[in-house]
Design a protein around this motif. Structure first.
Motif, PDB file in Angstrom:
ATOM      1  N   ASP A 298       0.830  -1.208   0.000  1.00 44.85           N
ATOM      2  CA  ASP A 298       0.000   0.000   0.000  1.00 44.85           C
ATOM      3  C   ASP A 298       0.864   1.259   0.000  1.00 44.85           C
ATOM      4  O   ASP A 298       0.564   2.236  -0.702  1.00 44.85           O
ATOM      5  CB  ASP A 298      -0.925   0.008   1.220  1.00 44.85           C
ATOM      6  N   ARG A 301       2.267   1.725  -3.445  1.00 49.07           N
ATOM      7  CA  ARG A 301       1.259   2.261  -4.368  1.00 49.07           C
ATOM      8  C   ARG A 301       1.000   3.737  -4.101  1.00 49.07           C
ATOM      9  O   ARG A 301       0.861   4.537  -5.031  1.00 49.07           O
ATOM     10  CB  ARG A 301      -0.042   1.461  -4.249  1.00 49.07           C
ATOM     11  N   ARG A 304       3.846   5.774  -5.467  1.00 57.89           N
ATOM     12  CA  ARG A 304       3.762   5.942  -6.923  1.00 57.89           C
ATOM     13  C   ARG A 304       2.685   6.947  -7.296  1.00 57.89           C
ATOM     14  O   ARG A 304       2.877   7.785  -8.192  1.00 57.89           O
ATOM     15  CB  ARG A 304       3.478   4.587  -7.578  1.00 57.89           C
ATOM     16  N   ARG A 305       1.528   6.886  -6.600  1.00 61.96           N
ATOM     17  CA  ARG A 305       0.451   7.814  -6.909  1.00 61.96           C
ATOM     18  C   ARG A 305       0.847   9.250  -6.586  1.00 61.96           C
ATOM     19  O   ARG A 305       0.561  10.182  -7.355  1.00 61.96           O
ATOM     20  CB  ARG A 305      -0.814   7.426  -6.137  1.00 61.96           C
TER      21      ARG A 305
END
Length: 439
Positions: A298, A301, A304-305
């Motif tokens: 998580d 992710r 990266r976002r």
């Protein structure tokens, strides 16, 4: 002595009478321990079970002496468990008295009861060896557990107490939940917090007492804590946690007792705890709610976002700086690196991510160009960021020079509903509010 395949089949199918008694008893104990242990964990009193288990030892010795003096053998299990229960309840009352009448912390009260009662119990066990007509050999098994000595009457007693305790925990689920999460609020609403606390600890005492024969007073605390802590890695909901904890406790008791039957030299209590610990470690790594690996995934992710959003917003702000935000012109890579504190390696990784998500289109060397979808996403991200900045400046008194940093910490988790609330609150006059840093 190694076991063969036939032994394995016999244990799995519970063909042996003794194995059947031990496995069923420990499985019922595990289910009950999981239920009660969940409330104990949420109440942040996990170590209280440890103090209670040690507080039962004096009662075992005293009950043995009384039964011998009355002409019995002293090894009558219900009598020993009754003595352990009385001693455990006294330990609970002493802890609650210390907690509620002094300024000492709970850990001090638990440490006092654990050490004093256990020391008292060891002394009594030594003294009862000299009781005329008594045979105190074997009482030490309550310290480490001896599941293999469980007989039919013991199994019925363990199963009956486990059933009553489990039903009580389920029926009082709402009251215990309120007590665990906010006892102050419960008291303000007129709930008898002290009596609920005593009742919960009474159920803990019951589980501790019936667990003495199977896992012993030293390891029974693990049976109370580990299944509940394991279930916590898989869910944030208490109802599901109670169910998972009971299942994990039951599986630990079943597998531990079965392995102990296959490997007779290994004590059941220790094997049960090791099985529960193995399930705990696996859950700690892979649990969907709080597991280490899902949390790392998580975080990756999210990282990266966040990087993608920073890249797109930086591109929009550079276009805006040149007064052409509505024209999707090529942007030099050098200007992007100057706009944000990226290293060339980080920038290259973010560009690769943007290309995979179809936010960039081919451009001349040394430049980047947003695709149509990338430009629309950059517009949305910049608008949400500006809305949050304006809200912080107007309603949180954040200085414009610092608001970008604070907005950066929150903007990446803004949902559509929050954006609509910001729009209603701020009533922006333009599609993209002006940067607050120029106000």
């Amino acid at each position: 002595m190694p076991f063969n395949f036939q032994d394995l089949i016999e244990v799995i199918l519970l063909e042996s009478y003794n194995v059947r008694l031990v496995v069923i008893s420990t499985m019922l104990l595990g289910i009950t321990s999981g239920l009660i242990g969940s409330f104990l964990l949420m109440r942040k009193r996990s170590l209280m079970g440890d103090a209670l288990s040690h507080a039962t030892l004096p009662g075992i010795g005293i009950a043995f002496a009384i039964m011998v003096l009355m002409g019995g053998s002293g090894k009558f299990l219900p009598g020993l468990l009754l003595g352990a229960s009385i001693s455990g309840v006294i330990g609970v009352l002493v802890m609650l008295a210390i907690i509620n009448t002094t300024r000492l912390r709970e850990d001090v009260a638990m440490g006092f009861v654990l050490s004093v009662f256990f020391g008292f119990g060891v002394a009594i066990l030594q003294l009862v060896k000299d009781v005329p007509g008594g045979h105190a050999a074997g009482l030490e098994s309550f310290i480490y557990g001896k599941a293999a000595s469980i007989v039919f009457q013991d199994s019925i007693l363990i199963g009956g107490i486990a059933l009553i305790t489990s039903i009580s925990a389920v029926l009082l689920r709402k009251e215990f939940t309120l007590l665990c999460f906010d006892d102050t609020y419960a008291a303000s609403q007129g709930w008898p917090v002290l009596w609920l606390d005593i009742l919960m600890l009474g159920l803990v005492t019951a589980v501790t007492v019936i667990g003495l024969q199977a896992v012993g007073l030293i390891l029974v605390i693990a049976f109370l804590i580990i299944p509940a802590a394991t279930a916590r890695f898989w869910t944030h909901r208490l109802d599901l946690m109670l169910l998972l904890s009971a299942i994990i406790g039951g599986i630990s008791g079943w597998l531990g007792a079965s392995l102990s039957a296959l490997l007779p030299r290994l004590p059941a209590g220790a094997v049960i705890v090791l099985v529960a610990a193995t399930i705990f470690l696996a859950s700690m790594l892979f649990g969907t709610a709080r597991g280490v690996i899902p949390r790392l995934m998580d975080q990756a992710r999210l990282k990266r976002r966040v990087g993608r959003q920073h890249l797109l917003r930086a591109a929009y702000e550079i276009l805006e700086y040149h007064h052409q935000p509505a024209i999707n012109l090529p942007i030099s890579r050098d200007s992007m690196l100057e706009h944000r504190a990226w290293t060339p390696r980080q920038f290259k990784r973010l560009l690769g991510l943007a290309r995979r998500e179809d936010h960039l289109e081919p451009s001349a060397p040394g430049t980047i160009r947003l695709s149509e979808s990338g430009f629309g996403e950059a517009t949305r991200i910049t608008r949400n960021h500006r809305l949050w900045e304006l809200y912080l400046i107007r309603h949180a008194d954040i200085a414009p020079s610092h608001v970008d940093r604070d907005a950066d910490m929150v903007e990446h988790i803004l949902g559509a509903e929050i954006v609509r609330q910001l729009e209603a609150e701020l009533e922006p006059q333009s599609e993209i509010p002006a940067s607050p840093h120029t106000i």
